[in-house]
Design an enzyme around this catalytic site. Structure first.
Site, PDB file in Angstrom:
ATOM      1  N   HIS A  99       0.849  -1.196   0.000  1.00  0.00           N
ATOM      2  CA  HIS A  99       0.000   0.000   0.000  1.00  0.00           C
ATOM      3  C   HIS A  99       0.877   1.237   0.000  1.00  0.00           C
ATOM      4  O   HIS A  99       1.902   1.295   0.671  1.00  0.00           O
ATOM      5  CB  HIS A  99      -0.957   0.018   1.194  1.00  0.00           C
ATOM      6  CG  HIS A  99      -0.317  -0.289   2.516  1.00  0.00           C
ATOM      7  ND1 HIS A  99       0.007  -1.572   2.909  1.00  0.00           N
ATOM      8  CD2 HIS A  99       0.073   0.528   3.529  1.00  0.00           C
ATOM      9  CE1 HIS A  99       0.554  -1.536   4.107  1.00  0.00           C
ATOM     10  NE2 HIS A  99       0.619  -0.274   4.508  1.00  0.00           N
ATOM     11  N   LEU A 100       0.423   2.213  -0.752  1.00  0.00           N
ATOM     12  CA  LEU A 100       1.107   3.490  -0.851  1.00  0.00           C
ATOM     13  C   LEU A 100       0.371   4.483   0.045  1.00  0.00           C
ATOM     14  O   LEU A 100      -0.820   4.741  -0.156  1.00  0.00           O
ATOM     15  CB  LEU A 100       1.095   3.955  -2.308  1.00  0.00           C
ATOM     16  CG  LEU A 100       1.765   5.285  -2.642  1.00  0.00           C
ATOM     17  CD1 LEU A 100       3.234   5.277  -2.233  1.00  0.00           C
ATOM     18  CD2 LEU A 100       1.629   5.584  -4.129  1.00  0.00           C
TER      19      LEU A 100
HETATM   20  P1  AMP Z   1       1.561   0.088   7.430  1.00  0.00           P
HETATM   21  O1  AMP Z   1       2.068   0.316   8.824  1.00  0.00           O
HETATM   22  O2  AMP Z   1       2.396   0.790   6.394  1.00  0.00           O
HETATM   23  O3  AMP Z   1       1.354  -1.376   7.120  1.00  0.00           O
HETATM   24  O4  AMP Z   1       0.169   0.810   7.362  1.00  0.00           O
HETATM   25  C1  AMP Z   1      -1.045   0.172   7.584  1.00  0.00           C
HETATM   26  C2  AMP Z   1      -2.054   1.268   7.710  1.00  0.00           C
HETATM   27  O5  AMP Z   1      -3.345   0.716   7.542  1.00  0.00           O
HETATM   28  C3  AMP Z   1      -2.039   1.980   9.059  1.00  0.00           C
HETATM   29  O6  AMP Z   1      -1.798   3.368   8.857  1.00  0.00           O
HETATM   30  C4  AMP Z   1      -3.432   1.718   9.611  1.00  0.00           C
HETATM   31  O7  AMP Z   1      -3.960   2.824  10.302  1.00  0.00           O
HETATM   32  C5  AMP Z   1      -4.216   1.413   8.364  1.00  0.00           C
HETATM   33  N1  AMP Z   1      -5.369   0.555   8.511  1.00  0.00           N
HETATM   34  C6  AMP Z   1      -5.412  -0.669   9.077  1.00  0.00           C
HETATM   35  N2  AMP Z   1      -6.659  -1.191   8.982  1.00  0.00           N
HETATM   36  C7  AMP Z   1      -7.400  -0.262   8.318  1.00  0.00           C
HETATM   37  C8  AMP Z   1      -8.761  -0.204   7.902  1.00  0.00           C
HETATM   38  N3  AMP Z   1      -9.621  -1.208   8.135  1.00  0.00           N
HETATM   39  N4  AMP Z   1      -9.199   0.904   7.249  1.00  0.00           N
HETATM   40  C9  AMP Z   1      -8.340   1.923   7.007  1.00  0.00           C
HETATM   41  N5  AMP Z   1      -7.049   1.922   7.377  1.00  0.00           N
HETATM   42  C10 AMP Z   1      -6.583   0.846   8.027  1.00  0.00           C
END
Ligand code: AMP
Length: 113
Positions: A99-100
């Site tokens: 994810h970006l």
């Molecule tokens: P990362 O640490 O780069 O893997 O980022 C994962 C991101 O996903 C974090 O910023 C979380 O806040 C976000 N996240 C996790 N679950 C959800 C969700 N159901 N909806 C929106 N954002 C989410």
């Protein structure tokens, strides 16, 4: 992919605050925003992390950046924004679906923490 939260979001099986979608890409607001605008841009196809990106995925990865450009313009982020891939444990990757992060609406420091 079964049991992947971002695959389920892209498929509409888990609710999200969608900001963009096309055939290949889905973008939605981060649940825990780190900036006034914080959007996650994902491929609909499951790719866990950068190590799993193949030559065939080059166009798809470019689509994430093009989507970011359109989303940033739509959000009025004229003064800039940060694009981040957290890749792997040292980078703090929590969700194993590439994810970006698009973050904007405030100043960011460098080097990143
Ligand atoms: P990362 O640490 O780069 O893997 O980022 C994962 C991101 O996903 C974090 O910023 C979380 O806040 C976000 N996240 C996790 N679950 C959800 C969700 N159901 N909806 C929106 N954002 C989410």
């Amino acid at each position: 992919m079964k049991d992947c939260i971002f695959c389920k979001i892209a498929a509409g099986e888990i609710p999200s605050d969608k900001v963009f979608e096309d055939e290949y890409v889905y973008a939605f607001r981060d649940l825990n925003p780190q900036a006034p605008e914080h959007i996650l841009i994902i491929p609909k196809q499951h790719i866990s992390r950068v190590e799993d990106v193949t030559d065939e995925d080059r166009g798809l990865m470019g689509r994430l950046v093009v989507a970011a450009k359109h989303i940033a313009a739509e959000a009025g982020l004229k003064k800039g924004y940060r694009l981040v891939f957290n890749n792997g444990p040292d980078a703090g990757q929590e969700v194993e679906h590439i994810h970006l992060h698009l973050m904007g609406g405030r100043r960011f420091s460098w080097p990143a923490g």
